[in-house]
Design an enzyme around this catalytic site. Structure first.
Site, PDB file in Angstrom:
ATOM      1  N   LYS A 171       0.862  -1.174   0.000  1.00 59.55           N
ATOM      2  CA  LYS A 171       0.000   0.000   0.000  1.00 59.55           C
ATOM      3  C   LYS A 171       0.896   1.220   0.000  1.00 59.55           C
ATOM      4  O   LYS A 171       1.682   1.453   0.922  1.00 59.55           O
ATOM      5  CB  LYS A 171      -0.902   0.005   1.224  1.00 59.55           C
ATOM      6  CG  LYS A 171      -1.750   1.264   1.277  1.00 59.55           C
ATOM      7  CD  LYS A 171      -2.858   1.170   2.268  1.00 59.55           C
ATOM      8  CE  LYS A 171      -3.666   2.451   2.280  1.00 59.55           C
ATOM      9  NZ  LYS A 171      -4.775   2.392   3.206  1.00 59.55           N
ATOM     10  N   ARG A 212     -10.682   9.825   1.092  1.00 60.73           N
ATOM     11  CA  ARG A 212     -10.524  10.557   2.357  1.00 60.73           C
ATOM     12  C   ARG A 212     -11.574  11.640   2.467  1.00 60.73           C
ATOM     13  O   ARG A 212     -12.070  11.934   3.554  1.00 60.73           O
ATOM     14  CB  ARG A 212      -9.109  11.128   2.467  1.00 60.73           C
ATOM     15  CG  ARG A 212      -8.084  10.004   2.620  1.00 60.73           C
ATOM     16  CD  ARG A 212      -6.676  10.533   2.826  1.00 60.73           C
ATOM     17  NE  ARG A 212      -5.694   9.456   2.713  1.00 60.73           N
ATOM     18  CZ  ARG A 212      -4.393   9.634   2.509  1.00 60.73           C
ATOM     19  NH1 ARG A 212      -3.913  10.858   2.391  1.00 60.73           N
ATOM     20  NH2 ARG A 212      -3.578   8.612   2.426  1.00 60.73           N
ATOM     21  N   LYS A 215       1.361  10.107   5.350  1.00 60.69           N
ATOM     22  CA  LYS A 215       1.414   8.719   5.819  1.00 60.69           C
ATOM     23  C   LYS A 215       2.700   8.025   5.378  1.00 60.69           C
ATOM     24  O   LYS A 215       2.772   6.813   5.301  1.00 60.69           O
ATOM     25  CB  LYS A 215       0.175   7.976   5.320  1.00 60.69           C
ATOM     26  CG  LYS A 215      -1.143   8.563   5.836  1.00 60.69           C
ATOM     27  CD  LYS A 215      -2.337   7.641   5.578  1.00 60.69           C
ATOM     28  CE  LYS A 215      -3.617   8.210   6.191  1.00 60.69           C
ATOM     29  NZ  LYS A 215      -4.759   7.281   6.100  1.00 60.69           N
ATOM     30  N   GLU A 271       7.683  -6.747   1.424  1.00 60.22           N
ATOM     31  CA  GLU A 271       6.458  -6.582   2.227  1.00 60.22           C
ATOM     32  C   GLU A 271       5.535  -7.788   2.036  1.00 60.22           C
ATOM     33  O   GLU A 271       4.991  -8.338   2.997  1.00 60.22           O
ATOM     34  CB  GLU A 271       5.704  -5.314   1.804  1.00 60.22           C
ATOM     35  CG  GLU A 271       6.235  -4.017   2.367  1.00 60.22           C
ATOM     36  CD  GLU A 271       5.831  -3.785   3.827  1.00 60.22           C
ATOM     37  OE1 GLU A 271       5.183  -4.666   4.423  1.00 60.22           O
ATOM     38  OE2 GLU A 271       6.178  -2.724   4.376  1.00 60.22           O
ATOM     39  N   LYS A 313      -1.976  -1.646  -4.010  1.00 64.20           N
ATOM     40  CA  LYS A 313      -2.843  -0.480  -4.002  1.00 64.20           C
ATOM     41  C   LYS A 313      -2.035   0.807  -4.054  1.00 64.20           C
ATOM     42  O   LYS A 313      -1.073   0.925  -3.309  1.00 64.20           O
ATOM     43  CB  LYS A 313      -3.671  -0.523  -2.716  1.00 64.20           C
ATOM     44  CG  LYS A 313      -4.559   0.658  -2.479  1.00 64.20           C
ATOM     45  CD  LYS A 313      -5.208   0.514  -1.140  1.00 64.20           C
ATOM     46  CE  LYS A 313      -6.129   1.678  -0.904  1.00 64.20           C
ATOM     47  NZ  LYS A 313      -6.759   1.603   0.386  1.00 64.20           N
ATOM     48  N   SER A 365     -10.028   5.212  -5.255  1.00 65.60           N
ATOM     49  CA  SER A 365     -10.985   6.299  -5.468  1.00 65.60           C
ATOM     50  C   SER A 365     -10.525   7.333  -6.504  1.00 65.60           C
ATOM     51  O   SER A 365     -11.307   7.768  -7.345  1.00 65.60           O
ATOM     52  CB  SER A 365     -11.276   6.986  -4.135  1.00 65.60           C
ATOM     53  OG  SER A 365     -10.090   7.477  -3.545  1.00 65.60           O
ATOM     54  N   TYR A 391     -14.448   0.463  -7.419  1.00 71.21           N
ATOM     55  CA  TYR A 391     -15.740   1.155  -7.340  1.00 71.21           C
ATOM     56  C   TYR A 391     -16.534   0.935  -8.623  1.00 71.21           C
ATOM     57  O   TYR A 391     -17.750   1.105  -8.633  1.00 71.21           O
ATOM     58  CB  TYR A 391     -15.513   2.653  -7.069  1.00 71.21           C
ATOM     59  CG  TYR A 391     -14.739   2.851  -5.779  1.00 71.21           C
ATOM     60  CD1 TYR A 391     -15.396   2.759  -4.553  1.00 71.21           C
ATOM     61  CD2 TYR A 391     -13.359   3.023  -5.786  1.00 71.21           C
ATOM     62  CE1 TYR A 391     -14.684   2.878  -3.369  1.00 71.21           C
ATOM     63  CE2 TYR A 391     -12.637   3.132  -4.600  1.00 71.21           C
ATOM     64  CZ  TYR A 391     -13.317   3.055  -3.400  1.00 71.21           C
ATOM     65  OH  TYR A 391     -12.603   3.141  -2.230  1.00 71.21           O
TER      66      TYR A 391
HETATM   67  C1  PBG Z   1      -7.730   3.276   5.199  1.00 66.39           C
HETATM   68  C2  PBG Z   1      -7.946   3.169   3.749  1.00 66.39           C
HETATM   69  C3  PBG Z   1      -7.722   4.132   2.737  1.00 66.39           C
HETATM   70  C4  PBG Z   1      -8.191   3.577   1.561  1.00 66.39           C
HETATM   71  C5  PBG Z   1      -8.669   2.307   1.876  1.00 66.39           C
HETATM   72  N1  PBG Z   1      -8.487   2.074   3.227  1.00 66.39           N
HETATM   73  C6  PBG Z   1      -7.205   5.520   2.807  1.00 66.39           C
HETATM   74  C7  PBG Z   1      -5.848   5.804   3.263  1.00 66.39           C
HETATM   75  O1  PBG Z   1      -5.019   4.944   3.509  1.00 66.39           O
HETATM   76  O2  PBG Z   1      -5.583   6.996   3.436  1.00 66.39           O
HETATM   77  C8  PBG Z   1      -8.221   4.254   0.239  1.00 66.39           C
HETATM   78  C9  PBG Z   1      -9.182   3.690  -0.733  1.00 66.39           C
HETATM   79  C10 PBG Z   1      -9.401   4.499  -1.946  1.00 66.39           C
HETATM   80  O3  PBG Z   1      -8.789   5.559  -2.185  1.00 66.39           O
HETATM   81  O4  PBG Z   1     -10.266   4.070  -2.724  1.00 66.39           O
HETATM   82  N2  PBG Z   1      -6.473   2.971   5.664  1.00 66.39           N
END
Ligand code: PBG
Length: 329
Positions: free
Chosen positions: A199, A209, A221, A237, A252, A278, A317
Site C-alpha cells: 500500500k 478521504r 502517511k 512486504e 494499491k 478512489s 468502485y
Molecule cells: C484506510 C484506507 C484508505 C483507503 C482504503 N483504506 C485511505 C488511506 O489509507 O488513506 C483508500 C481507498 C481508496 O482511495 O479508494 N487505511
C-alpha cells in the site's frame, strides 16, 4: 493489386469478433470482483459521495437493495467502509472496537439477509481517529507496536459480527501475524486475512478521504505507507505478509502500480488482488462527464490490464458497472 506472400500477418488473428474472442488471452468474470461500499447509520436511502460521482453511502435498507443488485450481476464479495461522525472520533479510534458500533449491526443484518455474501472489512484506525492517521499518534510519530493490539481487537470485533475477510490497510509492521493470532485465539480460524501488502503513500486516495472525512490534519502517511519510488521493497512486504499468514495480498493503488501486480504474480505463488482506488475512479468519471472520454470503455480496458498483469481479484468502485457491461445489460 497482387497479394504479397507474407509468412506472418498478425492481423489474421484480429479478423473478426469471433476470432478475436477465440484467441483472447484473458477473460473477466464478475465473480473475481470486490465492490467497496460506504455505509452509514444516518440518512434513509442513499446519498451520493461528493468526491466520487456515482458512488453512494448506504443506509441499511438501501444497502440491502444494492447487495441484491450486486448478486444479480455475480458480485458476491463486498468491502465495507463505515462513515463516522467527526464527534465520534478520538485519539485511539475507540469506536472501531466498540461492540455497539452501528457497523457491526449492519454486518449482522447483511449476513442474516444474504448468507451467501462474502463480507470483507477494513482494519485500520484512520476512519475513527480525530487525527486521521492509521495508528496511534504520539507527537508526530505513529506508534507501531502500540497500534497492533488495537488493530487485532478491531479485527476480532469485525469477525464477531460476521466478517469473512479482514483487510488490514494500516501498514504497521507485524500486524498480519498479530491479527492472525488474535483471530485464532478467539476461534476465528476460518476468517481470511486479505492484507494490503503493497500500500503506497498515494495522492490517489484523495476522494476516499473526502468521503470518510479522514483527510489527515497534519503530516502525511509516508512513515508507514510505501514510498512510490520502490518496487522491490513491495516484494519484501508481500513475502513477510505471506509468512505471517496472509491469505490474499493487495497492491494499491492499481494503475500507477501495475508493475507491482505483475511482479507479485510472477514471483509469488499467492493470490493477488489489485485495488483500483478512489482517485482512479473519479478521474475517469469526471472526464466522462465532460465528454472527454468514455468511462465504460476505459474501465474495461483497465480491468483487462489488471488481468494481463496477473491480478486474481479486482477491488474497484467500478465493479458493478463492469459486471453489467460483461452481462450485456
Ligand atoms: C484506510 C484506507 C484508505 C483507503 C482504503 N483504506 C485511505 C488511506 O489509507 O488513506 C483508500 C481507498 C481508496 O482511495 O479508494 N487505511
Amino acid at each position: 493489386m497482387k497479394k504479397q506472400s507474407l509468412t506472418h500477418r498478425l492481423r489474421r488473428v484480429r479478423k473478426s469478433p469471433s476470432i478475436r474472442d477465440l484467441v483472447a488471452e484473458n477473460t473477466l468474470s464478475a465473480t473475481e470482483f470486490i465492490q467497496p461500499i460506504f455505509v452509514t447509520d444516518k440518512r434513509k436511502g442513499k446519498q451520493e459521495i461528493a468526491s466520487m460521482p456515482g458512488i453512494f453511502s448506504y443506509s441499511l435498507t438501501a444497502l440491502l437493495i444494492h447487495i441484491e443488485e450486486l448478486l444479480k450481476f455475480n458480485i458476491s464479495t463486498i468491502l465495507l467502509f463505515p462513515l463516522v461522525d467527526a464527534d465520534k472520533k478520538d485519539k485511539y479510534g475507540s469506536l472501531s472496537r466498540d461492540r455497539d458500533f452501528y457497523y457491526f449491526e449492519i454486518i449482522k443484518k447483511i449476513k442474516s439477509n444474504f448468507p451467501e455474501i462474502t463480507i470483507a472489512t477494513d482494519v485500520a484506525l484512520d476512519p475513527y481517529t480525530d487525527h486521521g492517521h492509521d495508528g496511534v499518534l504520539e507527537g508526530s510519530i505513529i506508534l507501531n507496536d502500540e497500534t497492533l493490539p488495537l488493530l487485532a481487537d478491531m479485527a476480532v470485533a469485525q469477525a464477531e459480527a460476521g466478517a469473512d475477510i479482514v483487510a488490514p490497510s494500516d501498514m504497521m509492521d507485524g500486524r498480519v501475524a498479530f491479527i492472525r493470532r488474535e483471530l485464532d485465539n478467539h476461534g476465528f480460524t476460518d476468517v481470511l486475512i486479505m492484507s494490503y501488502s503493497a500500500k503506497y503513500a498515494s495522492a490517489f486516495y484523495g476522494p476516499f478521504r473526502g468521503a470518510l472525512g479522514s483527510s489527515i490534519l497534519k503530516g502525511d502517511k509516508k512513515t508507514y505507507q510505501m514510498d512510490y519510488r520502490n518496487g522491490d521493497e513491495a516484494l519484501r512486504e508481500a513475502k513477510l505478509d505471506l509468512d505471517e499468514g496472509a491469505d490474499i495480498i493487495i497492491v494499491k493503488p492499481g494503475l500507477a502500480y501495475i508493475d507491482v501486480v505483475k511482479s507479485f504474480s510472477d514471483n509469488l505463488n499467492a493470490i493477488v488482488a489489485v485495488y483500483n482506488v478512489s482517485g482512479e475512479y473519479t478521474m475517469l468519471k469526471l472526464a466522462n462527464d465532460k465528454g472527454f472520454l468514455n468511462y465504460e470503455s476505459c474501465v474495461l480496458e483497465i480491468f483487462y490490464a489488471f488481468k494481463r498483469a496477473g491480478a486474481n481479484i479486482i477491488i474497484s468502485y467500478s465493479a458493478l458497472e463492469v459486471a453489467k457491461t460483461l452481462s450485456g445489460s
